[in-house]
Motif scaffolding. Sequence first.
Motif, PDB file in Angstrom:
ATOM      1  N   THR A 164     -57.478 -15.321  38.125  1.00 25.16           N
ATOM      2  CA  THR A 164     -56.817 -14.178  38.749  1.00 25.16           C
ATOM      3  C   THR A 164     -57.847 -13.284  39.431  1.00 25.16           C
ATOM      4  N   ALA A 165     -57.374 -12.352  40.214  1.00 24.83           N
ATOM      5  CA  ALA A 165     -58.264 -11.416  40.900  1.00 24.83           C
ATOM      6  C   ALA A 165     -59.018 -10.529  39.910  1.00 24.83           C
ATOM      7  N   THR A 166     -58.472 -10.347  38.725  1.00 28.68           N
ATOM      8  CA  THR A 166     -59.120  -9.512  37.713  1.00 28.68           C
ATOM      9  C   THR A 166     -60.074 -10.310  36.827  1.00 28.68           C
ATOM     10  N   GLY A 167     -60.205 -11.611  37.084  1.00 29.83           N
ATOM     11  CA  GLY A 167     -61.158 -12.421  36.333  1.00 29.83           C
ATOM     12  C   GLY A 167     -60.596 -13.154  35.139  1.00 29.83           C
ATOM     13  N   LEU A 168     -59.292 -13.067  34.900  1.00 34.11           N
ATOM     14  CA  LEU A 168     -58.702 -13.881  33.833  1.00 34.11           C
ATOM     15  C   LEU A 168     -58.753 -15.341  34.262  1.00 34.11           C
ATOM     16  N   ARG A 169     -59.089 -16.212  33.329  1.00 30.72           N
ATOM     17  CA  ARG A 169     -59.196 -17.643  33.629  1.00 30.72           C
ATOM     18  C   ARG A 169     -58.234 -18.413  32.737  1.00 30.72           C
ATOM     19  N   PHE A 170     -57.380 -19.196  33.374  1.00 31.13           N
ATOM     20  CA  PHE A 170     -56.397 -20.005  32.665  1.00 31.13           C
ATOM     21  C   PHE A 170     -56.780 -21.468  32.832  1.00 31.13           C
ATOM     22  N   VAL A 171     -56.876 -22.188  31.720  1.00 33.83           N
ATOM     23  CA  VAL A 171     -57.226 -23.601  31.734  1.00 33.83           C
ATOM     24  C   VAL A 171     -56.122 -24.348  31.013  1.00 33.83           C
ATOM     25  N   LEU A 172     -55.433 -25.212  31.732  1.00 31.96           N
ATOM     26  CA  LEU A 172     -54.372 -26.030  31.165  1.00 31.96           C
ATOM     27  C   LEU A 172     -54.830 -27.479  31.224  1.00 31.96           C
ATOM     28  N   ASN A 173     -55.040 -28.084  30.068  1.00 29.69           N
ATOM     29  CA  ASN A 173     -55.478 -29.476  30.013  1.00 29.69           C
ATOM     30  C   ASN A 173     -54.269 -30.378  29.841  1.00 29.69           C
ATOM     31  N   THR A 174     -54.225 -31.416  30.678  1.00 30.56           N
ATOM     32  CA  THR A 174     -53.085 -32.318  30.696  1.00 30.56           C
ATOM     33  C   THR A 174     -53.554 -33.768  30.744  1.00 30.56           C
ATOM     34  N   ASP A 175     -52.594 -34.633  30.720  1.00 31.88           N
ATOM     35  CA  ASP A 175     -52.824 -36.048  30.962  1.00 31.88           C
ATOM     36  C   ASP A 175     -53.337 -36.184  32.397  1.00 31.88           C
TER      37      ASP A 175
END
Length: 144
Positions: free
Chosen positions: A75-86
């Motif tokens: 995000t612009a505020t620096g939040l990082r989302f990591v979604l691990n999938t097949d």
Amino acid sequence: MIYNLYIYNKHGVCLLYHEWKRPNITAGSAMADQKLMFGFLFSLKQVVNKLTPDSGMPGFHACSTNKFKLNYYETATGLRFVLNTDPNCGDMRECIRYIYSAVFVEYASKNALYTAGEPLDNEQFLFALDKYVRSLPAFTSGAA
């Protein structure tokens, strides 16, 4: 198939780790795993930034191996989302954006009891996240 989700703040603190179906991985402490993932993201982002011409475009959004696919959203505020999938899952960017805008913003950011930068343990947030992820076609299959 969706394996797990990490949410980091801009300082690399893991605000949330949630697991659905994680493949067999060597045992280790949760904190060590979270630090390893953030270190990987930091290094990968540095490589991408050096290799990508300055076009004003965002860096990477996914990388994959023969065992998993890492889907990334910052995000612009620096939040990082990591979604691990097949690795066979398609583009998960819209799913991660939805997790941010409709779940994180609604149940964390707008919650007067939540302090930004603190770990997420809000039951409503976790329920909404789990409900959304389980509703995705990629939850039970390798396709999105």
